[in-house]
Motif scaffolding. Structure first.
Motif, PDB file in Angstrom:
ATOM      1  N   ILE A 214       0.832  -1.200   0.000  1.00  0.00           N
ATOM      2  CA  ILE A 214       0.000   0.000   0.000  1.00  0.00           C
ATOM      3  C   ILE A 214       0.873   1.259   0.000  1.00  0.00           C
ATOM      4  O   ILE A 214       1.913   1.313   0.648  1.00  0.00           O
ATOM      5  CB  ILE A 214      -0.946   0.006   1.219  1.00  0.00           C
ATOM      6  CG1 ILE A 214      -1.965   1.158   1.098  1.00  0.00           C
ATOM      7  CG2 ILE A 214      -0.175   0.103   2.515  1.00  0.00           C
ATOM      8  CD1 ILE A 214      -3.067   1.092   2.147  1.00  0.00           C
ATOM      9  N   VAL A 215       0.468   2.252  -0.790  1.00  0.00           N
ATOM     10  CA  VAL A 215       1.180   3.522  -0.857  1.00  0.00           C
ATOM     11  C   VAL A 215       0.557   4.470   0.164  1.00  0.00           C
ATOM     12  O   VAL A 215      -0.657   4.674   0.169  1.00  0.00           O
ATOM     13  CB  VAL A 215       1.089   4.136  -2.265  1.00  0.00           C
ATOM     14  CG1 VAL A 215       1.745   5.510  -2.285  1.00  0.00           C
ATOM     15  CG2 VAL A 215       1.747   3.212  -3.285  1.00  0.00           C
ATOM     16  N   ILE A 216       1.378   5.031   1.022  1.00  0.00           N
ATOM     17  CA  ILE A 216       0.885   5.968   2.027  1.00  0.00           C
ATOM     18  C   ILE A 216       1.174   7.381   1.550  1.00  0.00           C
ATOM     19  O   ILE A 216       2.328   7.770   1.383  1.00  0.00           O
ATOM     20  CB  ILE A 216       1.534   5.717   3.401  1.00  0.00           C
ATOM     21  CG1 ILE A 216       1.249   4.287   3.863  1.00  0.00           C
ATOM     22  CG2 ILE A 216       1.022   6.718   4.421  1.00  0.00           C
ATOM     23  CD1 ILE A 216       1.765   3.967   5.244  1.00  0.00           C
ATOM     24  N   ALA A 217       0.115   8.140   1.333  1.00  0.00           N
ATOM     25  CA  ALA A 217       0.267   9.509   0.851  1.00  0.00           C
ATOM     26  C   ALA A 217       0.691  10.426   1.986  1.00  0.00           C
ATOM     27  O   ALA A 217       0.446  10.154   3.161  1.00  0.00           O
ATOM     28  CB  ALA A 217      -1.041  10.002   0.248  1.00  0.00           C
ATOM     29  N   ARG A 218       1.313  11.518   1.609  1.00  0.00           N
ATOM     30  CA  ARG A 218       1.609  12.583   2.569  1.00  0.00           C
ATOM     31  C   ARG A 218       0.688  13.753   2.259  1.00  0.00           C
ATOM     32  O   ARG A 218       0.474  14.099   1.096  1.00  0.00           O
ATOM     33  CB  ARG A 218       3.055  13.038   2.453  1.00  0.00           C
ATOM     34  CG  ARG A 218       3.356  14.247   3.352  1.00  0.00           C
ATOM     35  CD  ARG A 218       4.742  14.793   3.122  1.00  0.00           C
ATOM     36  NE  ARG A 218       4.942  16.027   3.895  1.00  0.00           N
ATOM     37  CZ  ARG A 218       6.040  16.774   3.843  1.00  0.00           C
ATOM     38  NH1 ARG A 218       7.033  16.424   3.059  1.00  0.00           N
ATOM     39  NH2 ARG A 218       6.135  17.868   4.571  1.00  0.00           N
ATOM     40  N   TYR A 219       0.127  14.351   3.316  1.00  0.00           N
ATOM     41  CA  TYR A 219      -0.631  15.580   3.156  1.00  0.00           C
ATOM     42  C   TYR A 219       0.306  16.753   3.435  1.00  0.00           C
ATOM     43  O   TYR A 219       0.825  16.897   4.540  1.00  0.00           O
ATOM     44  CB  TYR A 219      -1.840  15.620   4.096  1.00  0.00           C
ATOM     45  CG  TYR A 219      -3.037  14.880   3.549  1.00  0.00           C
ATOM     46  CD1 TYR A 219      -3.749  15.390   2.465  1.00  0.00           C
ATOM     47  CD2 TYR A 219      -3.456  13.675   4.109  1.00  0.00           C
ATOM     48  CE1 TYR A 219      -4.852  14.717   1.951  1.00  0.00           C
ATOM     49  CE2 TYR A 219      -4.559  12.994   3.600  1.00  0.00           C
ATOM     50  CZ  TYR A 219      -5.244  13.529   2.519  1.00  0.00           C
ATOM     51  OH  TYR A 219      -6.334  12.859   2.010  1.00  0.00           O
TER      52      TYR A 219
ATOM     53  N   LEU B 131       1.699   9.520  11.709  1.00  0.00           N
ATOM     54  CA  LEU B 131       1.078   8.520  10.850  1.00  0.00           C
ATOM     55  C   LEU B 131      -0.393   8.512  11.239  1.00  0.00           C
ATOM     56  O   LEU B 131      -0.737   8.168  12.367  1.00  0.00           O
ATOM     57  CB  LEU B 131       1.700   7.137  11.072  1.00  0.00           C
ATOM     58  CG  LEU B 131       1.085   5.980  10.280  1.00  0.00           C
ATOM     59  CD1 LEU B 131       1.174   6.227   8.784  1.00  0.00           C
ATOM     60  CD2 LEU B 131       1.775   4.660  10.637  1.00  0.00           C
ATOM     61  N   GLY B 132      -1.242   8.973  10.325  1.00  0.00           N
ATOM     62  CA  GLY B 132      -2.657   9.109  10.625  1.00  0.00           C
ATOM     63  C   GLY B 132      -3.515   8.116   9.873  1.00  0.00           C
ATOM     64  O   GLY B 132      -3.029   7.371   9.009  1.00  0.00           O
ATOM     65  N   LEU B 133      -4.792   8.108  10.186  1.00  0.00           N
ATOM     66  CA  LEU B 133      -5.748   7.219   9.529  1.00  0.00           C
ATOM     67  C   LEU B 133      -7.035   7.977   9.265  1.00  0.00           C
ATOM     68  O   LEU B 133      -7.616   8.577  10.179  1.00  0.00           O
ATOM     69  CB  LEU B 133      -6.048   5.998  10.405  1.00  0.00           C
ATOM     70  CG  LEU B 133      -7.040   4.974   9.825  1.00  0.00           C
ATOM     71  CD1 LEU B 133      -6.406   4.225   8.651  1.00  0.00           C
ATOM     72  CD2 LEU B 133      -7.499   3.983  10.898  1.00  0.00           C
ATOM     73  N   ASP B 134      -7.478   7.987   8.007  1.00  0.00           N
ATOM     74  CA  ASP B 134      -8.772   8.544   7.623  1.00  0.00           C
ATOM     75  C   ASP B 134      -9.831   7.495   7.965  1.00  0.00           C
ATOM     76  O   ASP B 134      -9.858   6.412   7.368  1.00  0.00           O
ATOM     77  CB  ASP B 134      -8.772   8.851   6.123  1.00  0.00           C
ATOM     78  CG  ASP B 134     -10.061   9.513   5.651  1.00  0.00           C
ATOM     79  OD1 ASP B 134     -11.147   9.098   6.108  1.00  0.00           O
ATOM     80  OD2 ASP B 134      -9.992  10.421   4.809  1.00  0.00           O
ATOM     81  N   LEU B 135     -10.712   7.794   8.922  1.00  0.00           N
ATOM     82  CA  LEU B 135     -11.668   6.800   9.402  1.00  0.00           C
ATOM     83  C   LEU B 135     -12.759   6.488   8.383  1.00  0.00           C
ATOM     84  O   LEU B 135     -13.379   5.423   8.452  1.00  0.00           O
ATOM     85  CB  LEU B 135     -12.314   7.282  10.705  1.00  0.00           C
ATOM     86  CG  LEU B 135     -11.366   7.447  11.895  1.00  0.00           C
ATOM     87  CD1 LEU B 135     -12.141   7.923  13.118  1.00  0.00           C
ATOM     88  CD2 LEU B 135     -10.645   6.141  12.197  1.00  0.00           C
ATOM     89  N   VAL B 136     -13.009   7.412   7.460  1.00  0.00           N
ATOM     90  CA  VAL B 136     -14.038   7.178   6.446  1.00  0.00           C
ATOM     91  C   VAL B 136     -13.489   6.296   5.324  1.00  0.00           C
ATOM     92  O   VAL B 136     -14.091   5.295   4.943  1.00  0.00           O
ATOM     93  CB  VAL B 136     -14.561   8.508   5.871  1.00  0.00           C
ATOM     94  CG1 VAL B 136     -15.568   8.248   4.752  1.00  0.00           C
ATOM     95  CG2 VAL B 136     -15.208   9.334   6.985  1.00  0.00           C
ATOM     96  N   LYS B 137     -12.322   6.662   4.807  1.00  0.00           N
ATOM     97  CA  LYS B 137     -11.713   5.909   3.700  1.00  0.00           C
ATOM     98  C   LYS B 137     -10.902   4.721   4.179  1.00  0.00           C
ATOM     99  O   LYS B 137     -10.501   3.874   3.384  1.00  0.00           O
ATOM    100  CB  LYS B 137     -10.814   6.834   2.882  1.00  0.00           C
ATOM    101  CG  LYS B 137     -11.552   8.001   2.233  1.00  0.00           C
ATOM    102  CD  LYS B 137     -10.574   8.886   1.470  1.00  0.00           C
ATOM    103  CE  LYS B 137     -11.287  10.067   0.831  1.00  0.00           C
ATOM    104  NZ  LYS B 137     -10.344  10.966   0.126  1.00  0.00           N
ATOM    105  N   GLN B 138     -10.627   4.674   5.486  1.00  0.00           N
ATOM    106  CA  GLN B 138      -9.777   3.627   6.068  1.00  0.00           C
ATOM    107  C   GLN B 138      -8.410   3.600   5.378  1.00  0.00           C
ATOM    108  O   GLN B 138      -7.856   2.544   5.089  1.00  0.00           O
ATOM    109  CB  GLN B 138     -10.452   2.255   5.980  1.00  0.00           C
ATOM    110  CG  GLN B 138     -11.573   2.046   6.973  1.00  0.00           C
ATOM    111  CD  GLN B 138     -11.084   2.082   8.416  1.00  0.00           C
ATOM    112  OE1 GLN B 138     -10.136   1.381   8.782  1.00  0.00           O
ATOM    113  NE2 GLN B 138     -11.719   2.891   9.243  1.00  0.00           N
ATOM    114  N   MET B 139      -7.875   4.789   5.121  1.00  0.00           N
ATOM    115  CA  MET B 139      -6.582   4.918   4.463  1.00  0.00           C
ATOM    116  C   MET B 139      -5.604   5.657   5.370  1.00  0.00           C
ATOM    117  O   MET B 139      -5.933   6.685   5.961  1.00  0.00           O
ATOM    118  CB  MET B 139      -6.730   5.681   3.142  1.00  0.00           C
ATOM    119  CG  MET B 139      -7.408   4.880   2.050  1.00  0.00           C
ATOM    120  SD  MET B 139      -6.410   3.468   1.502  1.00  0.00           S
ATOM    121  CE  MET B 139      -5.060   4.318   0.673  1.00  0.00           C
TER     122      MET B 139
END
Length: 279
Positions: free
Chosen positions: A47-52, A175-183
């Motif tokens: 999985i690719v982890i994006a940076r904001y 390192l965060g997690l988007d709870l809606v997209k689960q990403m």
């Protein structure tokens, strides 16, 4: 990857075998061929982890909108990061070349104490500026060793009582997690945003300590929030700093399980190289 699957991996793990190696071995043996419910989360090991990226007025990206967050993978801009939790945090330091706004680092540290020597050599072809960034004395006081990490006087010379901030900047990576997209995602805060981030963490840490005194297990990743940027104007110009809204404890048991699953998988996977996607 489900919590039950992780438990199976731990139980079936051979000596000197990583969890990923156990997963591949059991996968070849058909241990995970049964249908999986669509409600169960799974993560691909590639999985690719994006940076904001926080977009400032000084940003050199063509067409970028100051005050927004840029997803470095999709190149999409968003005004807010809603319903997110922080799985882990890492204090770091970064040195940039004078006048270079490309974001390329010339030296850096993932823990704030020692430089990432091998990565610096690989990416820059040069040695780190010093072998030690900082350490603590017997009383726990932080002592800066590298001159680029020290406060400076008006002539840009290292000076313990200096008033000019170090050229090697402190930052906090999450390192965060988007709870809606689960990403999962990376995000880094520095500069004027740091006091606000530290204030947020003090509140969360206090709540966690308070919960433990009540015999409740509570961690940073049990709190969801909304992140946005707020404009400030000073004598130095116009810029944006981070703000946090809706610091709410997650109480839904299914959501807590999903967050814990992501924490165990991603934090373990990237703990030895927390910034691999930040370069």
């Amino acid at each position: 990857m489900q919590i039950a699957t992780l438990q199976t991996l731990r139980e079936q793990r051979l000596p000197d075998e990583t969890l990923n190696e156990t997963w591949r071995r059991l996968k070849r043996q058909g241990a995970f061929d049964s249908p999986v419910s669509q409600n169960e989360n799974s993560y691909d090991e590639d999985i690719v982890i994006a940076r904001y990226k926080l977009l400032q007025p000084s940003c050199q990206i063509e067409g970028a909108t100051p005050g927004c967050f840029l997803n470095t993978v999709t190149q999409e801009e968003v005004e807010k990061l809603e319903n997110v939790v922080f799985l882990s945090r890492q204090y770091s330091r970064s040195l940039f070349a004078n006048g270079d706004f490309s974001g390329r680092k010339t030296c850096w540290s993932w823990n704030g104490y020692t430089p990432a020597i091998e990565q610096i050599r690989l990416k820059t072809g040069k040695e780190p500026r010093d072998l030690v960034c900082a350490n603590r004395d017997e009383n726990g006081k932080l002592i800066f060793v590298c001159p680029f990490a020290q406060w400076r006087d008006e002539f840009d010379q290292p000076d313990p009582s200096g008033t000019k901030p170090p050229t090697c900047k402190t930052s906090i990576s999450f390192l965060g997690l988007d709870l809606v997209k689960q990403m999962p995602f990376w995000i880094v805060f520095h500069g004027s945003s740091l006091p606000i981030v530290k204030s947020y963490l003090r509140v969360i840490d206090y709540k966690c300590v308070e919960a433990r005194r009540q015999n409740r297990e509570l961690h940073m990743y049990h709190f969801k929030t909304t992140i946005y940027l707020k404009q400030q104007t000073t004598s130095k110009g116009r810029f944006y700093v981070v703000h946090f809204d809706d610091k709410q404890e997650v109480t839904n048991s299914a959501q807590i399980a999903s967050i814990k699953q992501a924490h165990d998988y991603f934090v373990g996977k990237f703990s030895n190289n927390p910034g691999q996607d930040l370069q």
